[in-house]
Design a protein around this motif. Structure first.
Motif, short mmCIF file in Angstrom:
data_model
loop_
_atom_site.label_atom_id
_atom_site.label_comp_id
_atom_site.label_asym_id
_atom_site.label_seq_id
_atom_site.Cartn_x
_atom_site.Cartn_y
_atom_site.Cartn_z
N GLY A 189 0.84 -1.11 0.09
CA GLY A 189 0.11 0.04 0.11
C GLY A 189 0.74 1.13 0.07
O GLY A 189 0.24 2.43 0.01
N SER A 190 2.04 1.14 0.32
CA SER A 190 2.87 2.39 0.21
C SER A 190 3.31 2.63 -1.12
O SER A 190 2.96 1.93 -2.42
N ARG A 191 4.28 3.66 -1.57
CA ARG A 191 4.42 4.01 -2.77
C ARG A 191 6.02 4.27 -3.13
O ARG A 191 6.78 4.42 -2.16
N LYS A 192 6.64 3.99 -4.14
CA LYS A 192 7.81 4.40 -4.55
C LYS A 192 7.85 5.41 -5.55
O LYS A 192 7.33 5.57 -6.69
N ILE A 193 8.51 6.42 -5.24
CA ILE A 193 8.60 7.82 -5.99
C ILE A 193 9.96 7.75 -6.78
O ILE A 193 10.98 7.76 -6.33
N THR A 194 9.69 7.75 -7.99
CA THR A 194 10.69 7.64 -8.87
C THR A 194 11.79 9.04 -9.09
O THR A 194 11.07 9.95 -8.93
N VAL A 195 13.07 8.92 -9.00
CA VAL A 195 14.21 10.03 -9.22
C VAL A 195 15.06 9.57 -9.98
O VAL A 195 15.65 8.52 -9.76
N THR A 196 15.12 10.18 -10.92
CA THR A 196 16.39 9.96 -11.90
C THR A 196 17.71 10.41 -11.44
O THR A 196 17.70 11.72 -11.06
N VAL A 197 18.62 9.58 -11.30
CA VAL A 197 19.85 9.69 -10.62
C VAL A 197 21.19 9.56 -11.85
O VAL A 197 22.34 10.03 -11.59
N ALA A 198 20.63 9.01 -12.94
CA ALA A 198 21.50 8.62 -14.00
C ALA A 198 21.08 8.85 -15.40
O ALA A 198 19.66 8.67 -15.41
N GLU A 199 21.57 9.18 -16.50
CA GLU A 199 21.02 9.14 -17.93
C GLU A 199 22.11 8.30 -18.65
O GLU A 199 23.37 8.38 -18.54
N LYS A 200 21.65 7.64 -19.65
CA LYS A 200 22.25 6.96 -20.71
C LYS A 200 23.08 7.90 -21.47
O LYS A 200 22.73 9.24 -21.80
N GLY A 201 24.31 7.50 -22.08
CA GLY A 201 24.98 8.44 -23.08
C GLY A 201 24.43 8.43 -24.47
O GLY A 201 23.64 7.55 -24.77
N ILE A 202 25.04 9.25 -25.48
CA ILE A 202 24.67 9.14 -26.69
C ILE A 202 25.86 8.90 -27.57
O ILE A 202 26.77 9.56 -27.44
N ALA A 203 25.93 7.91 -28.44
CA ALA A 203 27.03 7.69 -29.21
C ALA A 203 26.37 7.37 -30.51
O ALA A 203 26.49 6.37 -31.14
N TRP A 204 25.97 8.59 -31.09
CA TRP A 204 25.53 8.32 -32.53
C TRP A 204 26.60 8.12 -33.83
O TRP A 204 27.72 8.88 -33.40
N ARG A 205 26.41 7.08 -34.68
CA ARG A 205 27.43 6.97 -35.28
C ARG A 205 26.94 6.74 -36.83
O ARG A 205 25.70 6.57 -36.90
N ARG A 206 27.80 7.18 -37.77
CA ARG A 206 27.42 6.97 -39.40
C ARG A 206 28.33 6.02 -40.03
O ARG A 206 29.54 6.01 -39.80
N LEU A 207 27.57 5.02 -40.53
CA LEU A 207 28.36 3.79 -41.32
C LEU A 207 28.22 4.15 -42.42
O LEU A 207 27.25 4.03 -43.29
#
Length: 450
Positions: A189-207
């Protein structure tokens, strides 16, 4: 433009959000789109008053940032920055039930592009900041409000530009920005409150895939770069990189309460992929896969010059999102592994190489967020999560700032609701969430800065 007139903070947040939506600051990714100066003018007029220092900064014509400050009395006390972006992504009006820039209030929800991403935070932060200033709040630490353009195109003309050119104006110990705050229910019955602590990196590539030109009337045995490129796309789609399962992943999986056996499989690197395939909800499976793997998505193809000419080159643009700790060299090695022997036919170019960022959870801000979550939801705990996209928080983390994505949604907003409305049709947010989030900013400011 009429400014919010309500003395009720939830009402003021609602009215300000509606006004921001109606400014229609659409960022299509080109350097001169957005025209966020319209929203900055609105916010500046709303925030002007005694005890507030206001300054604007223009990276390009129309691409304006606003910084409001309440200076603290103690130089050793922390500085807290509330950051919200003022641009929104484009819309396909045919997919909307309402005018995407109407900012309508319907059945307790504000509708419009940017309502969720993230004009609701930009509005509630401004309302909280103004209320603190109007009430005579005299903090020991400094409070900064930062309204920033161009987040939806990577922050080049917004947060990135400000960090590089005007860091002194926005330097802070703690940053609160997008996007989390879903109150996930637990079996007890309790709640878990989401908090963003990290984010993924971006590695765009052109082949750049090579072949040999020839006449389109003689395809037998031809070295057609499109054929090679299509096989490379197939291999990228089939590629299964190793999972990256850390403490944040464990907390995320356990919060879903999927049962002991499925939970065990999701926490086992050897079984996680099959476990994701077994999840009954496709949306959750897609999200959880992105949280546990570096992802490779070939999204753009350029090739060919004429219908009767066999192409000798094709370019593939691949959107790669990296887990914490994955380097650019490791991305290129993974591409070569996925492509196999065809790698000798491919030239890899780095379009973006932006590594993952993360913040610790052992600090006064985390404790303040935990206390404030319990005010709204007694017995609630914080649930750290990994942001699979990119936010402007990454620029601050690289300067040593502890940065969290947070907010506080009502119990009526599910994780699936948030995901489906994010950049989607009929984007909207309920008024109760606006009130909860406004109270969150007020509470954190009092906890950390007095």
């Amino acid at each position: 433009m009429t400014l919010p007139a309500s003395d009720d903070l939830t009402g003021a947040s609602t009215e300000l959000l509606q006004a921001l939506i109606r400014s229609e600051c659409v960022n299509d990714g080109t350097p001169d789109s957005g025209e966020e100066a319209r929203n900055v003018d609105l916010l500046r007029a709303y925030l002007e008053g005694p005890g507030v220092e206001l300054a604007t900064y223009e990276s390009r014509p129309g691409r304006t940032s606003l910084v409001a400050r309440m200076e603290g009395s103690d130089p050793d006390a922390p500085t807290v920055c509330l950051m919200g972006h003022t641009d929104v992504v484009p819309v396909n009006r045919d997919g909307w039930s309402r005018d995407p820039f109407g900012g309508e209030l319907i059945d307790g929800e504000v509708w419009g592009r940017g309502a969720l991403d993230m004009l609701y935070q930009t509005a509630t932060q401004a309302v909280a900041f103004r209320e603190l200033a109007r009430s005579g709040f005299r903090p020991r630490g400094t409070l900064v409000y930062f309204a920033v353009p161009d987040e939806e195109a990577g922050g080049t003309w917004g947060a990135k530009w400000m960090v590089e050119h005007h860091w002194d104006a926005i330097a802070c110990d703690y940053l609160l920005t997008e996007l989390a705050g879903v109150a996930m229910p637990s079996a007890d019955g309790s709640r878990k409150i989401t908090v963003t602590v990290a984010e993924k990196g971006i590695a765009w590539r052109r082949l750049r895939v090579s072949g040999s030109p020839g006449h389109g009337s003689m395809p037998f045995g031809a070295d057609n770069a499109i054929i090679t490129a299509s096989e490379i796309v197939r291999r990228l789609h089939a590629y299964r990189p190793a999972a990256g399962l850390d403490d944040v992943w464990r907390a995320t999986v356990e919060a879903y309460e999927l049962g002991p056996e499925l939970t065990r499989r999701l926490l086992d690197p050897a079984e996680v992929y099959g476990a994701l395939q077994a999840l009954p909800d496709h949306g959750s499976a897609t999200m959880l896969h992105a949280c546990s793997h570096t992802t490779f998505s070939p999204n753009v193809v350029h090739g060919g010059v004429k219908s009767n000419v066999i192409p000798d080159t094709v370019e593939l643009d691949v959107d790669i999102r990296t887990l914490p700790g994955v380097t650019g060299d490791e991305v290129d090695a993974a591409l070569r592994e996925a492509i196999g022997e065809l790698a000798e036919r491919v030239q890899i170019s780095r379009l973006i190489d932006d590594q993952s960022t993360a913040s610790t959870m052992d600090n006064p801000m985390w404790d303040a967020l935990a206390r404030r979550a319990e005010v709204a939801y007694p017995g609630a705990t914080l649930l750290p999560q990994l942001e699979i996209g990119a936010t402007d928080a990454r620029f601050f983390r690289r300067m040593g700032t502890v940065a969290y994505g947070t907010g506080l949604f009502s119990a009526n907003v599910t994780y699936e609701d948030m995901i489906s409305r994010f950049h989607g049709h009929d984007e909207r947010i309920d008024v109760e969430s606006l009130g909860l989030t406004t109270d969150l900013w007020l509470g954190v400011a009092h906890d950390l800065l007095t």
